[in-house]
Scaffold this motif. Structure first.
Motif, short mmCIF file in Angstrom:
data_model
loop_
_atom_site.label_atom_id
_atom_site.label_comp_id
_atom_site.label_asym_id
_atom_site.label_seq_id
_atom_site.Cartn_x
_atom_site.Cartn_y
_atom_site.Cartn_z
N GLU A 59 0.82 -1.21 0.00
CA GLU A 59 0.00 0.00 0.00
C GLU A 59 0.86 1.26 0.00
O GLU A 59 0.55 2.24 -0.68
N ILE A 60 1.95 1.24 0.75
CA ILE A 60 2.84 2.40 0.80
C ILE A 60 3.53 2.60 -0.54
O ILE A 60 3.75 3.73 -0.98
N CYS A 61 3.87 1.50 -1.22
CA CYS A 61 4.51 1.61 -2.54
C CYS A 61 3.59 2.31 -3.54
O CYS A 61 4.07 2.95 -4.47
N LYS A 62 2.27 2.17 -3.36
CA LYS A 62 1.34 2.86 -4.24
C LYS A 62 1.49 4.38 -4.12
O LYS A 62 1.25 5.11 -5.09
N ILE A 63 1.85 4.85 -2.95
CA ILE A 63 2.04 6.30 -2.76
C ILE A 63 3.17 6.80 -3.65
O ILE A 63 3.10 7.91 -4.20
N PHE A 64 4.19 5.97 -3.81
CA PHE A 64 5.37 6.36 -4.60
C PHE A 64 5.27 5.89 -6.05
O PHE A 64 6.23 6.07 -6.81
N HIS A 65 4.16 5.27 -6.44
CA HIS A 65 3.97 4.76 -7.81
C HIS A 65 5.06 3.78 -8.20
O HIS A 65 5.63 3.87 -9.29
N MET A 66 5.36 2.86 -7.30
CA MET A 66 6.41 1.90 -7.58
C MET A 66 5.95 0.51 -7.16
O MET A 66 5.01 0.35 -6.39
N SER A 67 6.62 -0.49 -7.70
CA SER A 67 6.30 -1.88 -7.38
C SER A 67 7.09 -2.31 -6.15
O SER A 67 8.27 -1.98 -6.01
N PRO A 68 6.47 -3.08 -5.25
CA PRO A 68 7.23 -3.61 -4.09
C PRO A 68 8.40 -4.47 -4.50
O PRO A 68 9.36 -4.62 -3.74
N ASN A 69 8.35 -5.05 -5.72
CA ASN A 69 9.44 -5.90 -6.18
C ASN A 69 10.76 -5.14 -6.29
O ASN A 69 11.83 -5.73 -6.19
N LEU A 70 10.68 -3.83 -6.51
CA LEU A 70 11.91 -3.04 -6.65
C LEU A 70 12.65 -2.93 -5.32
O LEU A 70 13.86 -2.74 -5.30
N LEU A 71 11.91 -3.04 -4.21
CA LEU A 71 12.53 -2.90 -2.89
C LEU A 71 12.94 -4.24 -2.30
O LEU A 71 13.89 -4.30 -1.53
N ASN A 72 12.20 -5.32 -2.65
CA ASN A 72 12.57 -6.61 -2.08
C ASN A 72 13.48 -7.42 -2.98
O ASN A 72 13.83 -8.55 -2.68
N GLY A 73 13.86 -6.83 -4.14
CA GLY A 73 14.85 -7.47 -5.00
C GLY A 73 14.34 -8.58 -5.88
O GLY A 73 15.12 -9.34 -6.43
N SER A 74 13.03 -8.68 -6.05
CA SER A 74 12.48 -9.72 -6.92
C SER A 74 11.54 -9.09 -7.92
O SER A 74 10.99 -8.02 -7.71
N SER A 75 11.37 -9.76 -9.05
CA SER A 75 10.42 -9.32 -10.06
C SER A 75 9.64 -10.53 -10.55
O SER A 75 10.20 -11.42 -11.17
N VAL A 76 8.37 -10.56 -10.23
CA VAL A 76 7.56 -11.73 -10.53
C VAL A 76 6.74 -11.55 -11.79
O VAL A 76 6.61 -12.45 -12.61
N THR A 77 6.19 -10.36 -11.97
CA THR A 77 5.22 -10.16 -13.04
C THR A 77 5.86 -9.86 -14.39
O THR A 77 5.48 -10.41 -15.40
N ILE A 78 6.83 -8.96 -14.43
CA ILE A 78 7.41 -8.55 -15.70
C ILE A 78 8.93 -8.56 -15.58
O ILE A 78 9.49 -8.83 -14.52
N LYS A 79 9.60 -8.28 -16.69
CA LYS A 79 11.05 -8.26 -16.70
C LYS A 79 11.56 -7.14 -15.80
O LYS A 79 10.94 -6.09 -15.68
N PRO A 80 12.73 -7.34 -15.14
CA PRO A 80 13.27 -6.29 -14.28
C PRO A 80 13.49 -4.98 -15.01
O PRO A 80 13.22 -3.91 -14.46
N GLU A 81 13.99 -5.04 -16.27
CA GLU A 81 14.23 -3.81 -17.01
C GLU A 81 12.92 -3.05 -17.26
O GLU A 81 12.87 -1.82 -17.13
N GLU A 82 11.87 -3.78 -17.58
CA GLU A 82 10.59 -3.15 -17.82
C GLU A 82 10.02 -2.55 -16.54
O GLU A 82 9.40 -1.48 -16.56
N GLU A 83 10.23 -3.24 -15.42
CA GLU A 83 9.73 -2.74 -14.15
C GLU A 83 10.46 -1.46 -13.74
O GLU A 83 9.85 -0.52 -13.23
N ILE A 84 11.77 -1.43 -13.98
CA ILE A 84 12.54 -0.23 -13.67
C ILE A 84 12.12 0.93 -14.56
O ILE A 84 11.97 2.07 -14.11
N GLN A 85 11.93 0.66 -15.84
CA GLN A 85 11.50 1.69 -16.77
C GLN A 85 10.13 2.24 -16.38
O GLN A 85 9.88 3.45 -16.45
#
Length: 414
Positions: A266-292
């Motif tokens: 819920e807090i990540c929604k405030i920053f418009h970011m995915s929780p995966n960026l903070l916990n070091g995992s990417s489940v849904t999409i490619k890491p590069e796409e998530e960072i972009q």
């Protein structure tokens, strides 16, 4: 005949809830210092601040040359202040990280512009806690002064980077806008800390069917205080008639881990970011796409606010017509090498980019190949002259002469 009502025998309860539980049940007033203790908040702000601090700011000038707009980079001393040495005790990297914290957690970020004879000599970050806003009462023709420890300054003396501002003087922090979810996350951390410090012992209360003396109560309080201190092996012996009843659940029963994960999302929604960026995992999409995606949704809008503030306060009035500051986001938005080269190949094959233009995007020296491969089967139509050029035969056809079966005039382009 008189009837005597039998006196009801009730159990007398002795509660041993400490001040921590009462404070947890009461509303928590969130502050900047409390919010930054939440790992998700701290991690998100740190990530955004690092990107801002590592992206260079440049000064550009727009001009019109031969009826065409031309943009060129300007080598200016103020760019050095923004990217390297500010002239303050904080360097530029440290300043932008502090600006990011104040932007999200305070009333806004304020940078004092130190000028000598109209020239910017240095810029100085000022903690938003030392800023006081003195506003007028006119809701239309708004005006204000900025006070720093009792000294009043004009607004143009500061670069003001504000979040969700409605007066141009101060902004709205996530602490005030989202205090409920931050309070939940903060109190969950406090509760977990209390469980760890007390060895995971459950809270509860004692019941007694007969009156307990004050001396006995005091002894029990001391015993339970030692039991929950988690610094010694203590044993509590209850007198006859005293019973201990639990009043709270353990961390497993309350599913604190699941709650922390949900609060973090819920807090990540405030920053418009995915929780995966903070916990070091990417489940849904490619890491590069998530960072972009994160850069486009969270970082670039913040950069635009900084650019607007710099253009408003760090440019002279005569410069505002053609000069502007902008972050150099080319490296930030380039993506992976595989994606970039696939894009270049598509652009070259589609005849919208030359090889040297693609090399320029990769900061490589040109090869002098300023041509586009049209292919022998290409047929080109000039919309201005209405001529069709056939690359295979090297001839052009004037479409204006194609009237009702008239002869077609072919002209050899050699």
């Amino acid at each position: 005949m008189r009837f005597f009502k039998k006196k009801e025998k009730r159990a007398e309860e002795v509660s041993f809830e400490d001040a921590l539980l009462r404070s947890l049940l009461a509303k928590t007033e969130m502050t900047k210092d409390k919010a930054i203790q939440i790992p998700t908040v701290s991690g998100a702000i740190s990530l955004i601040g690092d990107i801002i601090a590592s992206t260079p700011i440049k000064l550009y000038q727009e001009s019109v040359v031969n009826s065409e707009k031309e943009t060129k980079e300007i080598d200016d001393y103020r760019v050095t202040l923004l990217n390297e040495s500010t002239g303050d005790t904080l360097n530029a990297s440290e300043m932008w990280r502090a600006v990011t914290r104040d932007y999200f957690l305070g009333k806004g970020a304020y940078i004092y512009i130190n000028k000598e004879q109209g020239k910017v000599k240095s810029i100085h970050y000022v903690d938003e806690k030392n800023i006081a806003i003195q506003e007028n009462t006119d809701p239309i023709f708004k005006d204000f002064n900025i006070s720093v420890q009792g000294t009043s300054y004009n607004p143009y003396n500061f670069i003001k980077i504000l979040r969700n501002t409605i007066n141009g003087a101060s902004g709205e922090s996530i602490v005030s806008e989202n205090d409920l979810i931050l309070s939940v996350a903060y109190n969950a951390l406090r509760f977990e800390d209390a469980l760890v410090r007390k060895g995971g012992n459950k809270k509860g209360y004692l019941t007694s069917e007969k009156k307990v003396t004050k001396e006995t109560i005091d002894d029990l309080k001391d015993s339970f205080r030692n039991q929950y201190s988690n610094n010694a092996e203590n044993v509590i012996i209850l007198n006859e008639g005293l019973q201990f009843k639990e009043s709270s659940n353990t961390a497993v029963e309350m599913q604190l881990n699941e709650g922390k994960t949900s609060n973090a999302a819920e807090i990540c929604k405030i920053f418009h970011m995915s929780p995966n960026l903070l916990n070091g995992s990417s489940v849904t999409i490619k890491p590069e796409e998530e960072i972009q995606k994160f850069v486009k949704l969270a970082v670039l809008p913040f950069m635009k606010i900084i650019e607007s503030a710099l253009n408003e306060d760090l440019l002279l009035e005569k410069e505002k017509k053609s000069f502007y500051y902008a972050f150099d986001t080319k490296e930030l938005l380039r993506g992976s090498a595989k994606d970039r080269f696939e894009t270049y190949k598509t652009a070259i094959d589609s005849k919208v980019m030359t090889i040297d233009e693609a090399r320029y995007q990769e900061d490589m020296k040109p090869l002098g190949l300023d041509f586009i491969n049209l292919g022998l089967g290409a047929v080109l139509y000039n919309t201005k002259t209405q001529e069709v050029f056939i690359a295979n035969t090297g001839t052009s056809v004037d479409m204006q002469n194609l009237k009702g079966g008239d002869n077609i005039e072919n002209r050899n382009t050699k």
